[in-house]
Design a protein around this motif. Structure first.
Motif, mmCIF file in Angstrom:
data_model
loop_
_atom_site.group_PDB
_atom_site.id
_atom_site.type_symbol
_atom_site.label_atom_id
_atom_site.label_comp_id
_atom_site.label_asym_id
_atom_site.label_seq_id
_atom_site.Cartn_x
_atom_site.Cartn_y
_atom_site.Cartn_z
ATOM 1 N N CYS A 34 -30.824 -5.352 61.968
ATOM 2 C CA CYS A 34 -29.736 -4.712 61.207
ATOM 3 C C CYS A 34 -30.245 -3.841 60.063
ATOM 4 O O CYS A 34 -29.881 -2.660 59.975
ATOM 5 N N GLY A 83 -27.035 -2.465 55.417
ATOM 6 C CA GLY A 83 -27.827 -3.055 56.492
ATOM 7 C C GLY A 83 -28.357 -4.427 56.124
ATOM 8 O O GLY A 83 -28.346 -5.358 56.942
ATOM 9 N N LEU A 110 -25.465 -6.956 56.116
ATOM 10 C CA LEU A 110 -25.015 -7.258 57.478
ATOM 11 C C LEU A 110 -25.956 -8.275 58.127
ATOM 12 O O LEU A 110 -25.500 -9.268 58.730
ATOM 13 N N GLY A 111 -27.260 -8.042 58.004
ATOM 14 C CA GLY A 111 -28.213 -9.004 58.540
ATOM 15 C C GLY A 111 -28.125 -10.341 57.833
ATOM 16 O O GLY A 111 -28.254 -11.402 58.460
#
Length: 368
Positions: free
Chosen positions: A121, A86, A89-90
């Motif tokens: 995210c 996560g 991804l962000g």
């Protein structure tokens, strides 16, 4: 995730350092090729000649390569933790946003929307502020479980720290140095708490920052641009949640705030200043702490050194607070004094007879 050997933390630092250091010359050439160049055109920019700005891409590469190797290695499947997926991804969204902004100079509202999407995210992958400490008259346990309120609060924290680092990115080596001090402090605190996972993340981040640092220290050969400033703020905000905000004491809230207090304070002052002057809060000005120090006659190196020292003092207080929780009240009072003196009084009273040279008066990027 299984126990991480201590050697991985040092190896993560070294790999991130060398990747960032080696990648920076290539990133510089790419910046000129795609037009990611900062051209001085107003009083907020103190550099005299165009400078490439995309250096944050090298920091991002150093960080990603290191954490993907050392956070996946302890498992036989080499699988990355869900929370790291996560965060990465962000981070990818943030870096792409920064690259476009370094080339096209995007509007603040569009940037804010994309930053919010990036902040969501890690939340979707479990990076959430779950509880905060409160006075006993609010909760008998001294802990308030946030429930669903933790999700918007986490997004606000990530977006706020992301923009705070972007706003202090105004002198050669300033933002990357502050991020290095903050990430090294987080690494030490993570080790004190026995959180090896967070220690690897912060070790990789500090290594990537220091690998880029030789190219960015005054006089800078390359600016980190929004690509770097946004990435550093985003990563520090998310990693701090993993290791600290999940605790049950007031320390769990105070420590991450102390570590990034300098950028947060400068940003808060900027918002107040713009509201007071009836200006949009996203409009740029020349009233940040580093501007005040330069206007008082300090050279860039002197101004950056002063801000480094302030950041280091706040980070030392964070470590002190963790080690000696019994004197929390005294620490808070001392921090309040430091804030008032160093952030409000000192920039207006201190002065230097040294006249900044042209080489020293090169800023890291177009200051917000």
């Amino acid at each position: 995730m299984s126990m991480i050997p201590g050697s991985y933390i040092m190896l993560a630092f070294m790999l991130a350092f060398f990747v960032a250091f080696a990648a920076t010359p290539f990133v510089k050439r790419l910046a000129y090729k795609i037009g990611a160049v900062d051209v001085p055109k107003d009083s907020r920019r103190m550099h005299k000649t165009p400078k490439a700005r995309l250096g944050g891409l090298a920091i991002f590469l150093g960080f990603v390569v290191s954490v993907c190797i050392f956070c996946g290695m302890p498992d036989s499947s080499y699988a990355l933790p869900q929370t790291l997926i996560g965060i990465l991804l962000g981070a990818l969204i943030i870096v792409i946003l920064g690259m476009f902004d370094d080339v096209l100079a995007l509007g603040p509202h569009l940037k804010f929307i994309i930053q919010t999407i990036a902040a969501i995210c890690p939340v979707l992958f479990g990076v959430v502020i779950e509880r905060i400490s409160v006075p006993l008259f609010i909760s008998e346990t001294g802990v308030l479980e946030l429930g669903w309120l933790g999700y918007p609060l986490t997004v606000i924290w990530i977006v706020a720290v992301t923009n705070a680092f972007n706003l202090i990115d105004g002198l050669d080596g300033l933002a990357v140095g502050v991020a290095s001090i903050s990430s090294l402090t987080l690494m030490c605190i993570s080790l004190m708490l026995g959180n090896e996972y967070t220690a690897i993340l912060t070790s990789a981040l500090s290594g990537a920052c220091l690998g880029f640092f030789p190219y960015n220290f005054n006089p800078a050969k390359l600016f980190m641009g929004d690509t770097g400033a946004l990435f550093l703020g985003y990563t520090l905000s998310t990693v701090s949640i993993l290791g600290l905000f999940k605790g049950y004491t007031i320390i769990s809230v105070a420590i991450p705030i102390l570590i990034v207090a300098l950028p947060i304070f400068d940003t808060s002052a900027a918002i107040f200043r713009r509201l007071k002057n009836h200006r949009p809060i996203m409009s740029p000005d020349r009233g940040h702490l580093h501007h005040k120090l330069i206007d008082k006659g300090f050279t860039q190196k002197q101004a950056v050194g002063i801000i480094y020292a302030l950041c280091a003092v706040l980070c030392l207080f964070a470590v002190f607070l963790l080690a000696t929780g019994g004197v929390k009240i005294i620490v808070v009072l001392l921090i309040a004094v430091i804030f008032v003196v160093s952030m409000v009084v000192a920039p207006h009273l201190l002065h230097s007879t040294t006249t900044p040279t042209e080489d020293e008066n090169k800023t890291e990027k177009h200051d917000k």
